[in-house]
Design a protein around this motif. Structure first.
Motif, PDB file in Angstrom:
ATOM      1  N   ASN A 252     -41.559 -22.203 -89.301  1.00 29.61           N
ATOM      2  CA  ASN A 252     -43.016 -22.343 -89.325  1.00 29.61           C
ATOM      3  C   ASN A 252     -43.670 -21.625 -88.149  1.00 29.61           C
ATOM      4  O   ASN A 252     -44.728 -21.012 -88.300  1.00 29.61           O
ATOM      5  CB  ASN A 252     -43.414 -23.823 -89.338  1.00 29.61           C
ATOM      6  N   GLN A 253     -43.038 -21.687 -86.992  1.00 27.26           N
ATOM      7  CA  GLN A 253     -43.579 -21.003 -85.809  1.00 27.26           C
ATOM      8  C   GLN A 253     -43.568 -19.486 -86.017  1.00 27.26           C
ATOM      9  O   GLN A 253     -44.529 -18.807 -85.673  1.00 27.26           O
ATOM     10  CB  GLN A 253     -42.766 -21.371 -84.562  1.00 27.26           C
TER      11      GLN A 253
ATOM     12  N   GLU B 287     -43.783 -17.940 -88.848  1.00 26.49           N
ATOM     13  CA  GLU B 287     -44.845 -17.644 -89.819  1.00 26.49           C
ATOM     14  C   GLU B 287     -46.226 -17.699 -89.160  1.00 26.49           C
ATOM     15  O   GLU B 287     -47.077 -16.843 -89.401  1.00 26.49           O
ATOM     16  CB  GLU B 287     -44.770 -18.613 -90.988  1.00 26.49           C
ATOM     17  N   GLU B 288     -46.450 -18.682 -88.309  1.00 26.62           N
ATOM     18  CA  GLU B 288     -47.733 -18.791 -87.619  1.00 26.62           C
ATOM     19  C   GLU B 288     -47.957 -17.611 -86.676  1.00 26.62           C
ATOM     20  O   GLU B 288     -49.065 -17.085 -86.586  1.00 26.62           O
ATOM     21  CB  GLU B 288     -47.812 -20.106 -86.854  1.00 26.62           C
TER      22      GLU B 288
ATOM     23  N   ASN C 197     -46.868 -14.648 -87.047  1.00 23.96           N
ATOM     24  CA  ASN C 197     -47.153 -13.489 -87.886  1.00 23.96           C
ATOM     25  C   ASN C 197     -48.642 -13.392 -88.219  1.00 23.96           C
ATOM     26  O   ASN C 197     -49.180 -12.295 -88.334  1.00 23.96           O
ATOM     27  CB  ASN C 197     -46.322 -13.555 -89.165  1.00 23.96           C
ATOM     28  N   GLU C 198     -49.295 -14.525 -88.377  1.00 21.40           N
ATOM     29  CA  GLU C 198     -50.708 -14.540 -88.744  1.00 21.40           C
ATOM     30  C   GLU C 198     -51.625 -14.091 -87.612  1.00 21.40           C
ATOM     31  O   GLU C 198     -52.721 -13.622 -87.862  1.00 21.40           O
ATOM     32  CB  GLU C 198     -51.123 -15.940 -89.212  1.00 21.40           C
ATOM     33  N   VAL C 199     -51.194 -14.232 -86.372  1.00 23.69           N
ATOM     34  CA  VAL C 199     -52.091 -13.943 -85.251  1.00 23.69           C
ATOM     35  C   VAL C 199     -51.759 -12.655 -84.504  1.00 23.69           C
ATOM     36  O   VAL C 199     -52.562 -12.203 -83.687  1.00 23.69           O
ATOM     37  CB  VAL C 199     -52.134 -15.127 -84.248  1.00 23.69           C
TER      38      VAL C 199
ATOM     39  N   ARG D  81     -58.644 -14.774 -96.765  1.00 26.39           N
ATOM     40  CA  ARG D  81     -57.687 -14.430 -95.709  1.00 26.39           C
ATOM     41  C   ARG D  81     -57.561 -12.953 -95.695  1.00 26.39           C
ATOM     42  O   ARG D  81     -57.254 -12.194 -95.037  1.00 26.39           O
ATOM     43  CB  ARG D  81     -56.325 -15.038 -95.961  1.00 26.39           C
TER      44      ARG D  81
END
Length: 187
Positions: A28-29, A31-32, A34-36, A187
């Motif tokens: 999850n970290q 993936e998170e 990757n978003e920022v 998004r």
């Protein structure tokens, strides 16, 4: 640069990790992050994380066991989802093959992998596969419709996002999905 050194240290520590809960937090970290990150740093993140994610998958297998712990099933799904989002060719090919199975023999696709398979098609499917997903969206039950609708809007192209948004507005996607679709497309 210092941050990447720490992540490499983390990678070393996690290669021996066996607890699904801890591994899920790591996935999850990633993936998170990757978003920022900027596009350039995302490429570096993908290079670093793909072997880590493949290692997680190798430990627990590609397919769910009959009586497996829910935490392991969730970890597998999250890992497959991130691998597909990061463009892992083998994961995408497996998801597309599983989608063909879903179309011909829906009972053969393990329900714990269904959302990931739909998302692979939403992101990486060709026009025919996305059309088949649209057809399933229109004929499914409400929970299935939700999964398929969200999978379709996971595609990152402006054309597909526009199609999904238009379908939300003209009623081809059920009204209870429209809010989620609009948020997803934004998004």
């Amino acid at each position: 640069q210092g941050d990447w050194r720490r992540y490499r240290q983390l990678q070393g520590r996690l290669t021996a990790e066996r607890q699904p809960f801890i591994l899920s937090a790591m996935v999850n970290q990633i993936e998170e992050m990757n978003e920022v990150l900027s596009a350039e740093k995302r490429i570096a993140l993908h290079r670093w994380s793909l072997p880590v994610l493949r290692g997680v998958l190798a430990r627990f297998g590609n397919k769910p066991a009959l009586a497996e712990d829910a935490a392991v099933s969730e970890l597998r799904a999250a890992t497959l989802r991130v691998l597909a989002r990061f463009g892992d060719v083998a994961t995408i090919a497996r998801g597309r093959a599983d989608f063909r199975t879903e179309l011909q023999h829906p009972e053969r696709l393990d329900a714990r992998l269904r959302d990931v398979v739909y998302e692979v098609i939403g992101q990486h499917g060709d026009a025919a596969e996305r059309a088949a997903l649209w057809t399933l969206l229109k004929t499914g039950k409400s929970q299935d419709e939700l999964r398929r609708g969200l999978a379709l809007c996971s595609h990152r192209s402006a054309e597909v996002a526009g199609d999904v948004l238009a379908a939300s507005l003209d009623g081809r996607i059920p009204s209870y999905l429209a809010g989620r679709v609009v948020r997803c497309v934004a998004r």
